[in-house]
Write a protein that holds these residues in place. Structure first.
Motif, PDB file in Angstrom:
ATOM      1  N   ALA A   1      -5.736   1.064  -1.130  1.00  0.00           N
ATOM      2  CA  ALA A   1      -5.381   2.337  -1.767  1.00  0.00           C
ATOM      3  C   ALA A   1      -6.601   2.985  -2.408  1.00  0.00           C
ATOM      4  CB  ALA A   1      -4.289   2.098  -2.811  1.00  0.00           C
TER       5      ALA A   1
ATOM      6  N   TYR B   1      -4.290  -2.835  -3.479  1.00  0.00           N
ATOM      7  CA  TYR B   1      -5.007  -1.926  -4.375  1.00  0.00           C
ATOM      8  C   TYR B   1      -6.358  -1.526  -3.767  1.00  0.00           C
ATOM      9  CZ  TYR B   1      -1.917  -2.379  -8.470  1.00  0.00           C
ATOM     10  OH  TYR B   1      -0.864  -2.306  -9.348  1.00  0.00           O
TER      11      TYR B   1
ATOM     12  N   SER C   1      -8.764   4.724  -0.014  1.00  0.00           N
ATOM     13  CA  SER C   1      -8.163   5.911   0.614  1.00  0.00           C
ATOM     14  C   SER C   1      -8.560   7.193  -0.083  1.00  0.00           C
ATOM     15  CB  SER C   1      -6.637   5.779   0.625  1.00  0.00           C
ATOM     16  OG  SER C   1      -6.113   5.884  -0.697  1.00  0.00           O
TER      17      SER C   1
ATOM     18  N   ILE D   1      -7.726   8.141  -3.368  1.00  0.00           N
ATOM     19  CA  ILE D   1      -6.685   8.745  -4.217  1.00  0.00           C
ATOM     20  C   ILE D   1      -7.196   9.035  -5.623  1.00  0.00           C
ATOM     21  CG2 ILE D   1      -4.855   7.572  -2.941  1.00  0.00           C
ATOM     22  CD1 ILE D   1      -4.618   5.602  -5.241  1.00  0.00           C
TER      23      ILE D   1
ATOM     24  N   VAL E   1       0.842  -1.205   0.000  1.00  0.00           N
ATOM     25  CA  VAL E   1       0.000   0.000   0.000  1.00  0.00           C
ATOM     26  C   VAL E   1       0.877   1.255   0.000  1.00  0.00           C
ATOM     27  CG1 VAL E   1      -1.640   1.361   1.345  1.00  0.00           C
ATOM     28  CG2 VAL E   1      -1.968  -1.106   1.128  1.00  0.00           C
ATOM     29  N   LYS E   2       1.898   1.274   0.849  1.00  0.00           N
ATOM     30  CA  LYS E   2       2.806   2.425   0.914  1.00  0.00           C
ATOM     31  C   LYS E   2       3.495   2.632  -0.430  1.00  0.00           C
ATOM     32  CE  LYS E   2       3.678   1.918   5.866  1.00  0.00           C
ATOM     33  NZ  LYS E   2       4.694   1.598   6.915  1.00  0.00           N
TER      34      LYS E   2
ATOM     35  N   LEU F   1       0.852   4.181  -2.865  1.00  0.00           N
ATOM     36  CA  LEU F   1       0.558   5.581  -2.546  1.00  0.00           C
ATOM     37  C   LEU F   1       1.741   6.500  -2.852  1.00  0.00           C
ATOM     38  CD1 LEU F   1      -1.414   5.175   0.823  1.00  0.00           C
ATOM     39  CD2 LEU F   1      -2.316   5.493  -1.498  1.00  0.00           C
TER      40      LEU F   1
END
Length: 389
Positions: free
Chosen positions: A104, A101, A107, A109, A67-68, A71
């Motif tokens: 993410a 995914y 989140s 984005i 995830v990091k 992002l």
């Protein structure tokens, strides 16, 4: 951009139909789909097809790392997928990537389309793929055990009624010995498997416990884990655990090979053998057997010869060393009227008798000492049976 829906696909679902329906985008750099249209592949009983435990601490940590990476703008390999009958696609390989995914995407984005690539192959090949693709995030032994059991079942479905260890090994591209090690974990109960899955004991220690006492293997592993913890170690290994006494590994291997041979004896070959046992035919009548079983037997016998010769050499060295030591005093010989030659002869006979008792060689026994404890242990590492390689 207008959000694509799965209802645009009518009839049998295919990748090309989803491209036409704009559920999948065909770009210059590959195929992309929204993560909401990526589904889990399921087993016949409705459980998740994936062997990886997505709720384990290790897997969650792996997903967090991915995830990091996402992002931060990082790229990932495409998820390998198949069309799903109910719409969208289902994952064959890339469960951790898909989970990352999804996090993410949630989140906020923006509109997230993920790269996919069609998996082309049979169900057996799909199972094999899950074992060969986990280079960056290894699946643990219990996850591998689940996969090997399913591969064996699929081999049976595909027409191999008695798949061998080598058949499974050929599918996933590992050694037969490694498959044998992993499948032995089937003998553990839930608590024993948990110790392996949590990384508190190595596979090698677990297999030794199963071979030593399958009914009480978990107790042996719990003791090994406690000993490791007392030494400040997180995992029980050969260096931290008390020795687990098992039968001679070579004899166990030969026994297993014998069982494999028996399983692979055809009806025709068995009929010929029965005729020989009844005395109806001579023992040189030819029969057909799988070459891998014969090869494994020959390899085991070669290792047996090596161990016997090694034991003989050690026994001879010990005997030679004993002869070089000073002969013990024999006060009983004094005053018996024996000359020096007779006394020396009696001393030598007594020494020979003591050595014979030490080596446990009964009268008339062949010159073949028992294999000593220090003989190579085929289970000292997680890929044992090195002599067969």
């Amino acid at each position: 951009m207008t959000e694509a829906t799965q209802t645009a696909v009518v009839g049998e679902n295919t990748i090309s139909k989803m491209v036409k329906a704009k559920i999948i985008q065909a770009r210059q750099n590959g195929l992309f789909i929204q993560i909401k249209n990526v589904h889990d592949k399921l087993r016949p009983d409705g459980s998740n097809w994936n062997s990886r435990d997505m709720n384990s601490a290790k897997t969650k940590a792996d997903v967090d790392g991915i995830v990091k990476h996402i992002l931060a703008g990082g790229m990932l390999p495409a998820i390998e997928v198949q069309p799903r009958a109910d719409g969208g696609i289902q994952k064959v390989d890339g469960y951790c990537r898909a989970a990352a995914y999804a996090v993410a995407d949630a989140s906020g984005i923006g509109e997230l389309w993920v790269p996919i690539v069609p998996f082309i192959g049979t169900e057996l090949e799909a199972l094999a793929r899950t074992s060969t693709s986990n280079k960056d995030s290894k699946i643990n032994p219990l996850e591998q055990l689940d996969n090997y059991n399913r591969i064996r079942d699929q081999l049976i479905i595909d027409g191999n009624p008695k798949p061998s260890l080598q058949d499974i090994a050929d599918v996933v591209g590992v050694s037969r010995q490694y498959v044998d090690q992993i499948l032995k974990l089937n003998a553990l109960d839930a608590a024993g498997k948990a110790l392996v899955g949590e990384g508190k004991v190595t596979v090698a220690i677990a297999v030794k416990a199963v071979r030593a006492d399958s009914e009480n293997a978990t107790a042996l592993l719990e003791e090994a884990a406690k000993n490791a913890e007392a030494q400040g170690k997180k995992k029980a290994t050969d260096k931290t655990a008390k020795p687990i006494t098992i039968g001679t590994p070579l004899l166990l291997d030969i026994h297993q090979i014998g069982l494999n041979l028996r399983e692979n004896i055809s009806k025709d070959a068995a009929a010929v053998a029965e005729k020989f046992l009844k005395g109806d035919i001579k023992g040189d009548a030819p029969v057909t057997m799988p070459v891998r079983d014969i090869a494994m037997l020959l390899a085991a016998l070669r290792e047996g010869d090596r161990q016997v010769e090694d034991a003989k050499a050690k026994a001879q060295a010990k005997a030679d060393k004993a002869k070089q030591q000073a002969l013990p005093e024999s006060p009983d010989l004094g005053g018996q009227g024996l000359d020096d030659a007779e006394a020396e002869q009696l001393k030598q006979e007594e020494l020979d008798r003591q050595q014979e008792e030490e080596f446990n060689i009964p009268d008339g026994a062949p010159d073949m000492p028992e294999i000593p404890d220090e003989a190579p242990d085929a289970e000292d590492n997680e890929d044992s049976f090195a002599f067969l390689g």
